[in-house]
Design a protein around this motif. Structure first.
Motif, PDB file in Angstrom:
ATOM      1  N   GLU A 146       0.836  -1.226   0.135  1.00 54.47           N
ATOM      2  CA  GLU A 146      -0.003   0.099   0.005  1.00 54.47           C
ATOM      3  C   GLU A 146       0.914   1.341   0.006  1.00 54.47           C
ATOM      4  OE1 GLU A 146      -3.108  -0.030   2.815  1.00 54.47           O
ATOM      5  OE2 GLU A 146      -3.094  -2.213   3.118  1.00 54.47           O
ATOM      6  N   THR A 147       1.198   1.770  -1.118  1.00 53.06           N
ATOM      7  CA  THR A 147       1.869   3.113  -1.307  1.00 53.06           C
ATOM      8  C   THR A 147       1.548   4.212  -0.378  1.00 53.06           C
ATOM      9  OG1 THR A 147       0.688   3.721  -3.125  1.00 53.06           O
ATOM     10  CG2 THR A 147       2.639   2.526  -3.754  1.00 53.06           C
ATOM     11  N   GLU A 162       3.258 -15.005   1.854  1.00 49.39           N
ATOM     12  CA  GLU A 162       3.931 -14.582   2.786  1.00 49.39           C
ATOM     13  C   GLU A 162       5.120 -13.901   2.615  1.00 49.39           C
ATOM     14  OE1 GLU A 162       3.688 -17.750   5.920  1.00 49.39           O
ATOM     15  OE2 GLU A 162       1.379 -17.135   6.428  1.00 49.39           O
ATOM     16  N   GLU A 163       5.350 -12.800   1.832  1.00 50.18           N
ATOM     17  CA  GLU A 163       6.603 -12.262   1.407  1.00 50.18           C
ATOM     18  C   GLU A 163       7.186 -11.683   2.646  1.00 50.18           C
ATOM     19  OE1 GLU A 163       3.801 -11.484  -2.216  1.00 50.18           O
ATOM     20  OE2 GLU A 163       3.651 -11.470  -0.235  1.00 50.18           O
ATOM     21  N   GLY A 164       6.709 -11.322   3.712  1.00 46.51           N
ATOM     22  CA  GLY A 164       7.245 -10.853   4.783  1.00 46.51           C
ATOM     23  C   GLY A 164       8.211 -11.871   5.557  1.00 46.51           C
ATOM     24  N   LEU A 165       8.066 -13.125   5.523  1.00 45.55           N
ATOM     25  CA  LEU A 165       8.818 -14.263   5.971  1.00 45.55           C
ATOM     26  C   LEU A 165      10.053 -14.315   5.315  1.00 45.55           C
ATOM     27  CD1 LEU A 165       6.250 -16.695   7.436  1.00 45.55           C
ATOM     28  CD2 LEU A 165       7.403 -14.692   8.585  1.00 45.55           C
ATOM     29  N   ILE A 166       9.793 -13.841   3.720  1.00 44.00           N
ATOM     30  CA  ILE A 166      11.008 -14.239   2.745  1.00 44.00           C
ATOM     31  C   ILE A 166      12.012 -13.291   3.314  1.00 44.00           C
ATOM     32  CG2 ILE A 166      11.784 -14.126   0.457  1.00 44.00           C
ATOM     33  CD1 ILE A 166       8.703 -15.500  -0.147  1.00 44.00           C
ATOM     34  N   ILE A 167      11.292 -11.957   3.433  1.00 44.82           N
ATOM     35  CA  ILE A 167      12.204 -10.486   3.667  1.00 44.82           C
ATOM     36  C   ILE A 167      12.835 -11.041   4.954  1.00 44.82           C
ATOM     37  CG2 ILE A 167      12.166  -8.241   4.175  1.00 44.82           C
ATOM     38  CD1 ILE A 167       9.600  -8.293   2.206  1.00 44.82           C
ATOM     39  N   ALA A 168      12.296 -11.551   5.912  1.00 41.48           N
ATOM     40  CA  ALA A 168      12.889 -11.958   7.326  1.00 41.48           C
ATOM     41  C   ALA A 168      13.858 -12.524   7.092  1.00 41.48           C
ATOM     42  CB  ALA A 168      11.843 -12.242   8.136  1.00 41.48           C
ATOM     43  N   SER A 172       7.955  -4.665   7.948  1.00 37.40           N
ATOM     44  CA  SER A 172       7.156  -5.004   6.852  1.00 37.40           C
ATOM     45  C   SER A 172       5.955  -5.671   7.047  1.00 37.40           C
ATOM     46  CB  SER A 172       8.272  -6.158   6.326  1.00 37.40           C
ATOM     47  OG  SER A 172       7.790  -6.850   5.267  1.00 37.40           O
ATOM     48  N   ASP A 173       4.979  -5.285   5.695  1.00 37.54           N
ATOM     49  CA  ASP A 173       3.537  -6.184   5.800  1.00 37.54           C
ATOM     50  C   ASP A 173       4.238  -7.812   5.580  1.00 37.54           C
ATOM     51  OD1 ASP A 173       0.912  -6.575   5.728  1.00 37.54           O
ATOM     52  OD2 ASP A 173       0.743  -5.904   3.795  1.00 37.54           O
ATOM     53  N   LEU A 174       3.444  -8.523   6.135  1.00 33.88           N
ATOM     54  CA  LEU A 174       3.365  -9.941   5.806  1.00 33.88           C
ATOM     55  C   LEU A 174       3.175 -10.175   4.436  1.00 33.88           C
ATOM     56  CD1 LEU A 174       3.709 -12.889   6.845  1.00 33.88           C
ATOM     57  CD2 LEU A 174       1.359 -12.959   7.100  1.00 33.88           C
ATOM     58  N   MET A 197      13.418  -6.151  13.338  1.00 34.23           N
ATOM     59  CA  MET A 197      12.397  -6.344  12.387  1.00 34.23           C
ATOM     60  C   MET A 197      11.117  -6.638  12.968  1.00 34.23           C
ATOM     61  SD  MET A 197      11.845  -8.742   8.846  1.00 34.23           S
ATOM     62  CE  MET A 197      10.624  -8.612   8.148  1.00 34.23           C
ATOM     63  N   VAL A 198      10.141  -5.665  12.478  1.00 30.08           N
ATOM     64  CA  VAL A 198       8.776  -5.791  13.067  1.00 30.08           C
ATOM     65  C   VAL A 198       8.009  -6.343  11.565  1.00 30.08           C
ATOM     66  CG1 VAL A 198       6.679  -4.492  13.439  1.00 30.08           C
ATOM     67  CG2 VAL A 198       8.993  -3.978  14.489  1.00 30.08           C
ATOM     68  N   LEU A 199       7.033  -7.209  11.775  1.00 31.56           N
ATOM     69  CA  LEU A 199       6.159  -7.765  10.838  1.00 31.56           C
ATOM     70  C   LEU A 199       4.835  -7.499  11.430  1.00 31.56           C
ATOM     71  CD1 LEU A 199       6.308  -9.683   8.275  1.00 31.56           C
ATOM     72  CD2 LEU A 199       5.650 -11.426   9.889  1.00 31.56           C
ATOM     73  N   MET A 200       4.101  -6.794  10.425  1.00 24.62           N
ATOM     74  CA  MET A 200       2.679  -6.447  10.523  1.00 24.62           C
ATOM     75  C   MET A 200       1.819  -7.124   9.469  1.00 24.62           C
ATOM     76  SD  MET A 200       3.211  -2.135  11.191  1.00 24.62           S
ATOM     77  CE  MET A 200       1.715  -1.781  10.564  1.00 24.62           C
ATOM     78  N   THR A 201       0.759  -7.406  10.214  1.00 25.74           N
ATOM     79  CA  THR A 201      -0.288  -8.203   9.548  1.00 25.74           C
ATOM     80  C   THR A 201      -1.772  -8.143  10.002  1.00 25.74           C
ATOM     81  OG1 THR A 201      -0.763 -10.437   8.673  1.00 25.74           O
ATOM     82  CG2 THR A 201       0.393 -10.392  10.726  1.00 25.74           C
TER      83      THR A 201
END
Length: 131
Positions: free
Chosen positions: A15-16, A66-72, A56-58, A84-88
């Motif tokens: 979400e830009t 679940e791209e946020g986990l790939i980023i993590a 990061s969003d999940l 790192m904070v993951l928001m979902t």
């Protein structure tokens, strides 16, 4: 006493508008902020950038992924000390466990108020002796 050196944050969300709002909010609080809106851009930034904290969003593609986990996972390999904070909106105990195993410091439910998010960020970036 707060360190006068700007802290570097990376905001990752598809979400830009949310990236813009969070970027403005944290910039006005003295942080240096970058953002990414898709997985490829996010992976590039976490691999080659230097950040104190990543939010990061999940889910980035609007799918069940679940791209946020790939980023993590990539962040831990590239910069183990970065927080790192993951928001979902899809938080579950199982997701929290998987995220912690990948080195995510905190999983937060969306939506999150700006003051609450700022407090979490401040706590994660505070020296260990004050936590």
């Amino acid at each position: 006493m707060r360190n006068s050196v700007p802290r570097n944050l990376l905001i990752i969300d598809d979400e830009t508008v949310l990236c813009w709002v969070l970027g403005r909010f944290f910039s006005s609080a003295g942080y240096s902020v970058d953002s990414a809106t898709d997985l490829a851009e996010a992976l590039e930034r976490v691999t080659h950038g230097r950040y104190d904290l990543v939010i990061s969003d999940l889910r980035l593609s609007g799918t069940q992924s679940e791209e946020g986990l790939i980023i993590a996972e990539r962040l831990r390999a590239a910069a183990p000390a970065t927080r790192m904070v993951l928001m979902t909106a899809f938080a579950t105990p199982e997701l929290g466990q998987r995220a912690r195993e990948l080195g995510v410091d905190l999983v937060l439910s969306k939506p999150q108020s700006l003051p609450a998010l700022a407090e979490h960020v401040s706590q994660l970036l505070s020296p260990a002796e004050t936590r």
